[in-house]
Write an enzyme that holds these catalytic residues in place. Structure first.
Site, PDB file in Angstrom:
ATOM      1  N   ARG A  21       0.805  -1.215   0.000  1.00 56.01           N
ATOM      2  CA  ARG A  21       0.000   0.000   0.000  1.00 56.01           C
ATOM      3  C   ARG A  21       0.840   1.268   0.000  1.00 56.01           C
ATOM      4  NH1 ARG A  21      -0.756   3.021   4.252  1.00 56.01           N
ATOM      5  NH2 ARG A  21       0.047   1.381   5.627  1.00 56.01           N
ATOM      6  N   ARG A 126     -13.998 -19.822  26.592  1.00 55.99           N
ATOM      7  CA  ARG A 126     -13.223 -19.740  25.347  1.00 55.99           C
ATOM      8  C   ARG A 126     -13.620 -18.509  24.536  1.00 55.99           C
ATOM      9  NH1 ARG A 126     -14.209 -25.444  26.000  1.00 55.99           N
ATOM     10  NH2 ARG A 126     -16.123 -25.294  24.774  1.00 55.99           N
ATOM     11  N   ARG A 127     -14.298 -17.593  25.194  1.00 55.95           N
ATOM     12  CA  ARG A 127     -14.779 -16.373  24.530  1.00 55.95           C
ATOM     13  C   ARG A 127     -14.119 -15.116  25.093  1.00 55.95           C
ATOM     14  NH1 ARG A 127     -21.288 -17.846  24.523  1.00 55.95           N
ATOM     15  NH2 ARG A 127     -21.071 -19.909  23.540  1.00 55.95           N
ATOM     16  N   CYS A 146      -3.749  -3.222  12.644  1.00 55.25           N
ATOM     17  CA  CYS A 146      -2.738  -4.233  12.300  1.00 55.25           C
ATOM     18  C   CYS A 146      -2.799  -5.368  13.315  1.00 55.25           C
ATOM     19  CB  CYS A 146      -1.348  -3.610  12.287  1.00 55.25           C
ATOM     20  SG  CYS A 146      -1.121  -2.361  11.012  1.00 55.25           S
ATOM     21  N   ARG A 166      -2.520  -9.128  11.822  1.00 52.77           N
ATOM     22  CA  ARG A 166      -2.705  -9.413  10.391  1.00 52.77           C
ATOM     23  C   ARG A 166      -1.552  -8.867   9.557  1.00 52.77           C
ATOM     24  NH1 ARG A 166      -3.612  -5.006   7.252  1.00 52.77           N
ATOM     25  NH2 ARG A 166      -4.066  -3.135   8.466  1.00 52.77           N
ATOM     26  N   ASP A 169       4.877  -5.143  10.714  1.00 54.68           N
ATOM     27  CA  ASP A 169       6.086  -4.408  10.339  1.00 54.68           C
ATOM     28  C   ASP A 169       7.173  -4.841  11.323  1.00 54.68           C
ATOM     29  OD1 ASP A 169       8.143  -2.547  10.115  1.00 54.68           O
ATOM     30  OD2 ASP A 169       6.847  -0.787  10.260  1.00 54.68           O
ATOM     31  N   ASN A 177       4.496  -3.917  19.566  1.00 56.30           N
ATOM     32  CA  ASN A 177       3.306  -4.740  19.765  1.00 56.30           C
ATOM     33  C   ASN A 177       3.535  -5.835  20.796  1.00 56.30           C
ATOM     34  OD1 ASN A 177       3.085  -4.487  16.212  1.00 56.30           O
ATOM     35  ND2 ASN A 177       1.966  -3.217  17.672  1.00 56.30           N
ATOM     36  N   ALA A 263       6.831   3.756   6.997  1.00 53.51           N
ATOM     37  CA  ALA A 263       6.067   3.710   5.745  1.00 53.51           C
ATOM     38  C   ALA A 263       4.626   4.096   6.062  1.00 53.51           C
ATOM     39  CB  ALA A 263       6.133   2.317   5.139  1.00 53.51           C
TER      40      ALA A 263
END
Length: 264
Positions: A21, A126-127, A146, A166, A169, A177, A263
């Site tokens: 992108r 599990r939720r 992201c 997803r 970088d 993160n 970027a």
């Protein structure tokens, strides 16, 4: 943080060149996982100096439900500047989705508050999931999330967290993160009366930008140093009461900072 260097090395050796992108170009692999035992130290990258202040303030900003960079600017954090409009707004990004996900009937769902309630009432659920990926609002966001979804898991009195990112970088974003979600896990564990377990990072499109290769290669020559520890103020009993002063990073040693362009 050998796990992080292993990811970087894997992409350098096996990455496929792809356009992207931003027009910069990346070397990318699809699907990768790293695991960090939070009892073994706080997973903050040591092969380059990381700016913990930005990581902590960004996480607190997410938890406030804010989508304007005013709080970040007030505390000297500029990591979102490139994406904000002239009023400092970013659209319905992370904080909005975490704390005020819009339901079809007009209600707004506080995913974080619901998570904390569920953790205490039914820790085996599990939720225990929070999602920032809201397809209906992606086009209104300055930058689609992201780090899109995270899930908590409780076993033997320990709290673990898995993040699905997803778009990763690797050079600039991933160290932030990892530290951010590891810190969130420590915070949630304290408030829920649990011990920290593992942080598991799962990446989708894991990439090095073409203009980060020299920096990545430099980082790969460096030997990881012992991990620091993170101390939280034990008096804080509510997740939303944490402030910057409630965190103390102890024993952080790192190689010098490595500059690289963002970027956009």
């Amino acid at each position: 943080m050998k796990q992080y260097l292993d990811l970087m090395r894997h992409v350098r050796e096996h990455g496929t060149f792809k356009s992207d992108r931003t027009g910069t170009g990346t070397y990318s692999v699809f699907g990768y996982q790293m695991r960090f035992d939070l009892a073994a130290g706080f997973p903050l990258v040591t092969t380059k100096k990381c700016h913990l202040k930005s990581i902590v303030h960004e996480l607190l900003w997410f938890l406030q439900g804010s989508t304007n960079i005013a709080y970040l600017k007030e505390h000297g954090v500029s990591i979102w500047d490139e994406w904000a409009d002239e009023n400092g707004d970013l659209g319905p990004v992370y904080g909005y989705q975490w704390r005020s996900w819009p339901a079809p009937d007009g209600r707004h769902i506080d995913q974080i508050a619901n998570l904390m309630t569920m953790l205490k009432k039914n820790p085996d659920s599990r939720r225990l999931i929070v999602s920032a990926w809201n397809p209906a609002l992606i086009d209104e966001m300055a930058l689609p999330p992201c780090h899109a979804l995270f899930q908590f898991y409780v076993a033997d009195g320990k709290l673990s967290c898995q993040l699905y990112q997803r778009s990763a970088d690797i050079f600039l974003g991933v160290p932030f993160n990892i530290a951010s979600y590891a810190l969130l896990t420590l915070m949630v564990a304290q408030v829920a009366g649990l011990r920290p377990g593992e942080f598991i990072w799962t990446g989708g499109d894991c990439h090095l930008y073409a203009n980060h290769l020299e920096q990545a290669d430099l980082q790969l020559t460096r030997e990881p140093l012992p991990l620091p520890s993170m101390k939280l103020n034990p008096e804080v009993k509510d997740l939303f009461d944490f402030r910057f002063e409630d965190f103390e990073l102890v024993g952080y040693q790192a190689h010098p900072h490595i500059k690289a362009p963002v970027a956009v």
